[in-house]
Design an enzyme around this catalytic site. Structure first.
Site, PDB file in Angstrom:
ATOM      1  N   LYS A 262       0.730  -1.269  -0.038  1.00  0.00           N
ATOM      2  CA  LYS A 262       0.228  -0.117  -0.076  1.00  0.00           C
ATOM      3  C   LYS A 262       0.815   1.315  -0.145  1.00  0.00           C
ATOM      4  CE  LYS A 262      -3.934   1.896   2.565  1.00  0.00           C
ATOM      5  NZ  LYS A 262      -4.746   1.753   3.675  1.00  0.00           N
TER       6      LYS A 262
ATOM      7  N   ASP B 106      -8.618   2.048  -0.951  1.00  0.00           N
ATOM      8  CA  ASP B 106      -7.991   3.181  -0.549  1.00  0.00           C
ATOM      9  C   ASP B 106      -6.972   3.557  -1.590  1.00  0.00           C
ATOM     10  OD1 ASP B 106      -9.131   3.557   2.004  1.00  0.00           O
ATOM     11  OD2 ASP B 106      -7.494   2.763   3.111  1.00  0.00           O
TER      12      ASP B 106
ATOM     13  N   LYS C 141     -12.401   8.951   3.099  1.00  0.00           N
ATOM     14  CA  LYS C 141     -11.043   8.839   3.148  1.00  0.00           C
ATOM     15  C   LYS C 141     -10.386   7.847   2.047  1.00  0.00           C
ATOM     16  CE  LYS C 141     -10.601   8.253   7.722  1.00  0.00           C
ATOM     17  NZ  LYS C 141      -9.835   8.269   9.046  1.00  0.00           N
TER      18      LYS C 141
ATOM     19  N   GLU D 198     -14.578  -4.346  13.266  1.00  0.00           N
ATOM     20  CA  GLU D 198     -15.081  -3.065  12.893  1.00  0.00           C
ATOM     21  C   GLU D 198     -16.548  -2.769  13.290  1.00  0.00           C
ATOM     22  OE1 GLU D 198     -13.703   0.036  12.412  1.00  0.00           O
ATOM     23  OE2 GLU D 198     -11.865  -0.456  11.653  1.00  0.00           O
TER      24      GLU D 198
END
Length: 351
Positions: free
Chosen positions: A56, A90, A123, A165
């Protein structure tokens, strides 16, 4: 947009799409994705990439942008499509936000974690200098397409990872969601979040759980999409976990690291007198039932102190520590003493 819809329907120009897909997802579903675009006569380019915490990086973003440039997309009418887990979503989100300053993109999450977490909000980002999501921005997708059938092919541990989560939202905002996880956790793991009519005593626990988790996440994020207010209940489990996760890669997945953080903070809440011992044990029992780690040897007292110092740097000089004040209710605290934290840490390690 009705105008864009009409343009698309009447245009003689062939539809074109650029798709970034995680390479593991590509092996499982790539042929179906290709059939879909071919069946709809869409000119397409599919870029399969290894999207993990270790890859990443800005290098991968630039790799994607080189391919986007070669394919040549219209930055208004041809959104980039990201198909994969949270890391993939992301990375593609950041690439899209940089290309021509802002190119639309669509999120298609394929893991439980990305389904309830990365699919929601604005985000995006990549890791930098061994720090999690150090580079990034706020660019919401034009859409997120949610399909739970992807989840049936992921390993059990990945489903447990996503449950971390979901539990975060339950502990912060929704006692009903906590009760669902406590009652149906093993069933959700066993059935991989697929809706099974043959188990009527569980109702549609998968649909209920994911819907409540996403709705509570949206309630928190929508009024504060660009994080102008740094007091965020969704930061529960995210004070120590970024440091821990990057330090012990790849031994802990994101949701697992978050849960280790939440387990410690549950002890902090008890040490402060915010929750009773019985509530603390209920939370830990629920975590274990979801097959989540409640401790990790890498989470030393030195790491906790370092992580909280980093927290102060990025949250306006205040710890802004979300803590449960009961089951499904929480508040943010700025006055937890180091003595209380150390006491909680010692009890946590002892147990």
């Amino acid at each position: 947009d009705p105008q864009q819809l009409e343009l698309a329907a009447t245009s003689t120009r062939k539809l074109r799409r650029f798709i970034v897909i995680d390479e593991v997802v590509d092996k499982l579903y790539g042929s179906k994705v290709r059939e879909y675009f071919e069946g709809n006569n869409v000119q397409h380019k599919i870029l399969a990439l290894p999207t993990t915490e270790e890859t990443k990086s800005m290098d991968l973003v630039l790799n994607i942008l080189q391919e986007v440039q070669d394919f040549s997309i219209d930055r208004r009418t041809e959104p980039i499509i990201a198909i994969g887990g949270g890391v993939c979503l992301d990375i593609v989100g950041l690439a899209a936000s940089l290309y021509r300053r802002r190119t639309p993109y669509i999120r298609v999450p394929t893991t439980l974690l990305s389904y309830v977490d990365a699919s929601v909000g604005a985000k995006n980002g990549v890791n930098f200098l061994q720090c999690k999501n150090k580079l990034g921005g706020y660019t919401p997708p034009v859409a997120s397409f949610l399909d739970r059938s992807f989840i049936q092919s992921i390993p059990r541990r990945h489903i447990s990872n996503g449950l971390g989560e979901i539990l975060k939202m339950a502990l912060m905002k929704h006692k009903g969601l906590f009760d669902l996880l406590k009652s149906h956790g093993k069933y959700l793991l066993d059935t991989k979040f697929q809706s099974c009519s043959s188990f009527s005593d569980h109702g549609d626990a998968a649909l209920q759980t994911t819907r409540i988790a996403i709705e509570t996440m949206l309630e928190e994020l929508a009024p504060n999409l660009w994080e102008d207010d740094l007091d965020r209940l969704v930061d529960f489990g995210h004070l120590i976990s970024p440091e821990l996760e990057m330090r012990v890669l790849p031994s802990l997945m994101h949701g697992e690291a978050v849960n280790v953080d939440m387990a410690f903070m549950t002890y902090v809440a008890h040490a402060r007198g915010l929750i009773a011992a019985e509530e603390r044990e209920q939370i830990l029992q629920c975590m274990r039932g979801l097959e989540l780690p409640v401790w990790h040897s890498g989470c030393s007292w030195a790491l906790i102190k370092r992580a909280l110092r980093e927290r102060l740097k990025h949250s306006g000089g205040q710890p802004r520590m979300p803590l449960p004040t009961g089951l499904g209710v929480a508040e943010i605290f700025n006055d937890t003493s180091e003595e209380t934290l150390e006491k909680a840490y010692k009890l946590w390690v002892r147990d």
